[in-house]
Write a protein that holds these residues in place. Structure first.
Motif, PDB file in Angstrom:
ATOM      1  N   SER A 189       0.749  -1.158   0.143  1.00  0.00           N
ATOM      2  CA  SER A 189      -0.018   0.088   0.216  1.00  0.00           C
ATOM      3  C   SER A 189       0.910   1.321   0.100  1.00  0.00           C
ATOM      4  CB  SER A 189      -0.829   0.114   1.209  1.00  0.00           C
ATOM      5  OG  SER A 189      -0.238   0.197   2.425  1.00  0.00           O
ATOM      6  N   MET A 190       2.201   1.150   0.428  1.00  0.00           N
ATOM      7  CA  MET A 190       2.969   2.254   0.436  1.00  0.00           C
ATOM      8  C   MET A 190       4.048   2.335  -0.775  1.00  0.00           C
ATOM      9  SD  MET A 190       3.708   2.027   4.414  1.00  0.00           S
ATOM     10  CE  MET A 190       2.273   1.275   5.177  1.00  0.00           C
ATOM     11  N   ILE A 191       4.185   1.209  -1.238  1.00  0.00           N
ATOM     12  CA  ILE A 191       5.317   1.006  -2.380  1.00  0.00           C
ATOM     13  C   ILE A 191       4.738   1.037  -3.765  1.00  0.00           C
ATOM     14  CG2 ILE A 191       7.135  -0.454  -3.227  1.00  0.00           C
ATOM     15  CD1 ILE A 191       7.864   0.919  -0.791  1.00  0.00           C
ATOM     16  N   VAL A 192       3.787  -0.036  -3.882  1.00  0.00           N
ATOM     17  CA  VAL A 192       3.206  -0.185  -5.506  1.00  0.00           C
ATOM     18  C   VAL A 192       2.312   1.218  -5.885  1.00  0.00           C
ATOM     19  CG1 VAL A 192       1.695  -1.694  -6.792  1.00  0.00           C
ATOM     20  CG2 VAL A 192       2.922  -2.689  -4.891  1.00  0.00           C
ATOM     21  N   VAL A 193       1.492   1.637  -4.944  1.00  0.00           N
ATOM     22  CA  VAL A 193       0.726   2.788  -5.360  1.00  0.00           C
ATOM     23  C   VAL A 193       1.005   3.768  -4.151  1.00  0.00           C
ATOM     24  CG1 VAL A 193      -0.917   2.159  -6.879  1.00  0.00           C
ATOM     25  CG2 VAL A 193      -1.376   1.198  -4.766  1.00  0.00           C
ATOM     26  N   PRO A 194       1.820   4.369  -3.835  1.00  0.00           N
ATOM     27  CA  PRO A 194       2.010   5.117  -2.645  1.00  0.00           C
ATOM     28  C   PRO A 194       1.313   6.330  -2.385  1.00  0.00           C
ATOM     29  CG  PRO A 194       3.803   5.554  -3.907  1.00  0.00           C
ATOM     30  CD  PRO A 194       3.079   4.378  -4.674  1.00  0.00           C
ATOM     31  N   LYS A 195       0.809   6.882  -3.661  1.00  0.00           N
ATOM     32  CA  LYS A 195      -0.027   8.226  -3.669  1.00  0.00           C
ATOM     33  C   LYS A 195      -1.554   7.987  -3.910  1.00  0.00           C
ATOM     34  CE  LYS A 195       3.488  11.184  -5.719  1.00  0.00           C
ATOM     35  NZ  LYS A 195       3.693  11.944  -6.811  1.00  0.00           N
ATOM     36  N   SER A 196      -2.034   6.612  -3.639  1.00  0.00           N
ATOM     37  CA  SER A 196      -3.391   6.221  -3.683  1.00  0.00           C
ATOM     38  C   SER A 196      -3.986   6.132  -2.432  1.00  0.00           C
ATOM     39  CB  SER A 196      -3.724   4.911  -4.623  1.00  0.00           C
ATOM     40  OG  SER A 196      -3.027   4.005  -3.937  1.00  0.00           O
ATOM     41  N   TYR A 197      -5.153   5.774  -2.306  1.00  0.00           N
ATOM     42  CA  TYR A 197      -5.764   5.658  -0.997  1.00  0.00           C
ATOM     43  C   TYR A 197      -6.757   4.339  -0.980  1.00  0.00           C
ATOM     44  CZ  TYR A 197      -9.429   8.050  -3.759  1.00  0.00           C
ATOM     45  OH  TYR A 197     -10.284   8.473  -4.981  1.00  0.00           O
ATOM     46  N   ASP A 198      -7.040   4.117   0.115  1.00  0.00           N
ATOM     47  CA  ASP A 198      -7.857   2.638   0.149  1.00  0.00           C
ATOM     48  C   ASP A 198      -9.091   3.150   1.028  1.00  0.00           C
ATOM     49  OD1 ASP A 198      -7.092   3.128   2.627  1.00  0.00           O
ATOM     50  OD2 ASP A 198      -5.778   1.504   2.894  1.00  0.00           O
ATOM     51  N   LEU A 199      -9.902   2.041   1.141  1.00  0.00           N
ATOM     52  CA  LEU A 199     -11.225   2.136   1.926  1.00  0.00           C
ATOM     53  C   LEU A 199     -11.039   2.979   3.217  1.00  0.00           C
ATOM     54  CD1 LEU A 199     -13.251  -0.972   0.763  1.00  0.00           C
ATOM     55  CD2 LEU A 199     -13.812   1.561   0.113  1.00  0.00           C
ATOM     56  N   VAL A 200     -10.047   2.484   4.059  1.00  0.00           N
ATOM     57  CA  VAL A 200      -9.645   3.030   5.456  1.00  0.00           C
ATOM     58  C   VAL A 200      -9.762   4.231   5.327  1.00  0.00           C
ATOM     59  CG1 VAL A 200      -8.293   2.957   7.548  1.00  0.00           C
ATOM     60  CG2 VAL A 200      -8.925   0.792   6.085  1.00  0.00           C
ATOM     61  N   GLU A 201      -9.000   5.093   4.377  1.00  0.00           N
ATOM     62  CA  GLU A 201      -8.547   6.344   4.399  1.00  0.00           C
ATOM     63  C   GLU A 201      -9.917   7.183   3.803  1.00  0.00           C
ATOM     64  OE1 GLU A 201      -5.089   6.935   1.841  1.00  0.00           O
ATOM     65  OE2 GLU A 201      -4.046   6.048   3.217  1.00  0.00           O
ATOM     66  N   TYR A 202     -10.685   6.456   3.032  1.00  0.00           N
ATOM     67  CA  TYR A 202     -11.849   7.103   2.362  1.00  0.00           C
ATOM     68  C   TYR A 202     -13.006   7.152   3.810  1.00  0.00           C
ATOM     69  CZ  TYR A 202     -16.435   7.490   0.254  1.00  0.00           C
ATOM     70  OH  TYR A 202     -17.659   7.914  -0.295  1.00  0.00           O
ATOM     71  N   PHE A 203     -13.081   6.053   4.504  1.00  0.00           N
ATOM     72  CA  PHE A 203     -14.045   6.281   5.324  1.00  0.00           C
ATOM     73  C   PHE A 203     -13.606   7.268   6.549  1.00  0.00           C
ATOM     74  CE2 PHE A 203     -15.819   2.312   3.835  1.00  0.00           C
ATOM     75  CZ  PHE A 203     -17.316   2.391   3.909  1.00  0.00           C
ATOM     76  N   LYS A 204     -12.439   7.377   6.861  1.00  0.00           N
ATOM     77  CA  LYS A 204     -11.894   8.460   7.765  1.00  0.00           C
ATOM     78  C   LYS A 204     -12.133   9.903   7.571  1.00  0.00           C
ATOM     79  CE  LYS A 204      -7.723   6.185   9.506  1.00  0.00           C
ATOM     80  NZ  LYS A 204      -6.255   6.061   9.710  1.00  0.00           N
ATOM     81  N   LEU A 205     -12.224  10.204   5.869  1.00  0.00           N
ATOM     82  CA  LEU A 205     -12.744  11.541   5.540  1.00  0.00           C
ATOM     83  C   LEU A 205     -14.310  11.534   5.530  1.00  0.00           C
ATOM     84  CD1 LEU A 205     -11.608  14.251   4.685  1.00  0.00           C
ATOM     85  CD2 LEU A 205     -11.334  13.162   2.547  1.00  0.00           C
ATOM     86  N   ALA A 206     -14.833  10.452   4.933  1.00  0.00           N
ATOM     87  CA  ALA A 206     -16.471  10.437   4.707  1.00  0.00           C
ATOM     88  C   ALA A 206     -17.039  10.738   6.100  1.00  0.00           C
ATOM     89  CB  ALA A 206     -16.665   9.129   3.817  1.00  0.00           C
ATOM     90  N   LYS A 207     -16.607   9.987   7.036  1.00  0.00           N
ATOM     91  CA  LYS A 207     -17.391   9.895   8.159  1.00  0.00           C
ATOM     92  C   LYS A 207     -17.595  11.334   8.972  1.00  0.00           C
ATOM     93  CE  LYS A 207     -13.457   9.539  11.656  1.00  0.00           C
ATOM     94  NZ  LYS A 207     -13.433  10.603  12.426  1.00  0.00           N
ATOM     95  N   GLU A 208     -16.706  12.285   8.343  1.00  0.00           N
ATOM     96  CA  GLU A 208     -16.941  13.661   8.811  1.00  0.00           C
ATOM     97  C   GLU A 208     -18.201  14.204   7.934  1.00  0.00           C
ATOM     98  OE1 GLU A 208     -15.738  14.608  11.746  1.00  0.00           O
ATOM     99  OE2 GLU A 208     -14.227  12.998  11.689  1.00  0.00           O
TER     100      GLU A 208
END
Length: 443
Positions: A189-208
């Motif tokens: 998640s940090m080497i192959v596509v380091p600038k992309s985001y996953d579902l965890v990061e999406y929900f961290k932002l969407a929950k607000e």
């Protein structure tokens, strides 16, 4: 004497049996089956109690639960795709380790080769995870998670016993496969596509941007904190109470009393203990020169505070169930192990834990279901509010309560309740699926 199921005697006894069950069926129908069915129908209607009119709106109530109040700079489908890529890549890496270890086993010791691949993979994933979160200035929780994986990696780099017939890979130790997959996930998640985001990061932002997503996030966070802690502490207490110690009955009663005590009374006592000015917990922390913590005023402490109260109240009940499971294990197993020279750790690993798996399986299911229904502790600790600020204590059951009682939006509340039901149902089914191969029953 056997008789045909179509005989008069069969139908007469069947009728008598159902007549005896009729009172229970009537009560269950009135207070259980009818509300469940009515709430399911109501989740497809718009009804706010201000009028007797109900309007059929289909799945609009369910859509409203996941609707964001303002757009966010992330796409859920892209996040899901990245998450799938990470997981698939992690699984490929696991199989790659199998393949390389098999090839090199012809030239070196298989156990040593596997240990190196296993340890290096986890170490790389953990190190990059730590560095990423330090650079991103995220919470210490993420950094501690990375450090935990790093320590596990160091412990895991050891000589593994090899079988006479084949290499003992991770199939003999299921928990190592989970650790390696998680480590590989962190790595890629940090080497192959380091600038992309996953579902965890999406929900961290969407929950607000959505109260319902925040309720899901807070509930899952609470379950992750409370369930493993409660089970681990209960097992330790049960192992201690199972020993031949003085005043054992007194200790059993003392641990069980919080469970039978009113949730309101328990929460009010803990509300005083968590007080940031004269609370007992901060007083104890002052002995170690630790600054006072605003347990009931800071957002970051909301879910941990609720978890502490819940674990303290329910750990005694879980310990009693564990204790019953321990006492059900035949002592002859331990006697045989002692003859073979096994120590306490070996007896726990090879006798107690496998034979305790049915009890652990039962406890895991009821504890997780109970954790998803947390409500009373929040309502009392924060005096009818879902947390001190920013709805930091909003859980799924509290969300249903707000929509039902405060806003009187029955359709939305019913839809949220059924989403909670689906989440619990899926998790329970997954646990049953895993339990079929992991639970060992004593024969």
């Amino acid at each position: 004497m056997a008789y045909s199921k179509y005989s008069k005697k069969y139908w007469r006894e069947t009728l008598h049996a159902y007549l005896f069950l009729l009172p229970s069926l009537v009560i269950l129908s009135i207070f259980v089956f009818w509300p469940i069915g009515f709430s399911l129908v109501l989740s497809f209607f718009k009804w706010d109690y201000t009028t007797t009119e109900k309007y059929f709106i289909g799945f609009d109530n369910y859509k409203e639960l996941f609707r964001l109040s303002y757009p966010i700079d992330m796409n859920i489908f892209y996040a899901a795709l990245n998450t799938a890529i990470y997981l698939i890549t992690a699984l490929i890496l696991v199989r790659f380790c199998y393949f390389i270890a098999g090839l090199l086993s012809k030239y070196s010791k298989p156990a040593k080769i596997y240990s190196v691949y296993y340890g290096v993979t986890i170490s790389l994933g953990a190190i990059y995870y730590i560095l990423r979160n330090i650079v991103a200035n995220l919470s210490m929780l993420h950094i501690w998670l990375g450090l935990t994986f790093f320590v596990i990696a160091l412990i895991s780099i050891k000589k593994i016993k090899k079988s006479d017939a084949h290499i003992q890979l991770m199939d003999s130790r299921p928990w190592t496969k989970i650790i390696l997959v998680v480590a590989a996930y962190l790595f890629f998640s940090m080497i192959v596509v380091p600038k992309s985001y996953d579902l965890v990061e999406y929900f961290k932002l969407a929950k607000e941007s959505s109260d319902f997503l925040k309720a899901i996030y807070n509930t899952v966070y609470y379950v992750i904190l409370a369930v493993p802690t409660q089970i681990a502490l209960a097992l330790i207490i049960a192992l201690l109470l199972n020993r031949n110690i003085k005043l054992r009955s007194l200790f059993r009663t003392a641990y069980f009393i919080p469970f039978v005590t009113s949730v309101v009374a328990v929460s009010l006592v803990w509300q005083w203990m968590f007080n940031d000015q004269f609370g007992l917990i901060n007083y104890a922390l002052s002995w170690f020169n630790i600054d006072k913590i605003a347990w009931l005023k800071e957002e970051k402490w909301t879910i941990p505070t609720i978890a502490i109260v819940s674990v303290w109240q329910r750990v005694g009940y879980t310990a009693v169930i564990f204790l019953a499971g321990l006492q059900n294990i035949d002592r002859s197993y331990y006697e045989a192990a002692e003859v073979d020279g096994a120590n306490s750790l070996q007896k726990f690993k090879y006798i107690t834990w496998p034979l305790l798996s049915p009890t652990t399986f039962f406890i895991l299911i009821i504890t997780m279901i109970g954790a998803f229904k947390v409500f009373a502790q929040i309502f009392i600790l924060y005096q009818g509010l879902p947390g001190p600020v920013n709805k930091s204590g909003l859980t799924l059951v509290y969300y249903v309560f707000e929509k039902f009682y405060n806003e009187q939006r029955m359709g939305v509340a019913s839809a949220a309740a059924y989403v909670l039901f689906i989440i619990i149902l899926i998790l329970t089914m997954v646990q049953f699926k895993i339990g079929r191969s992991r639970v060992h029953y004593e024969s």
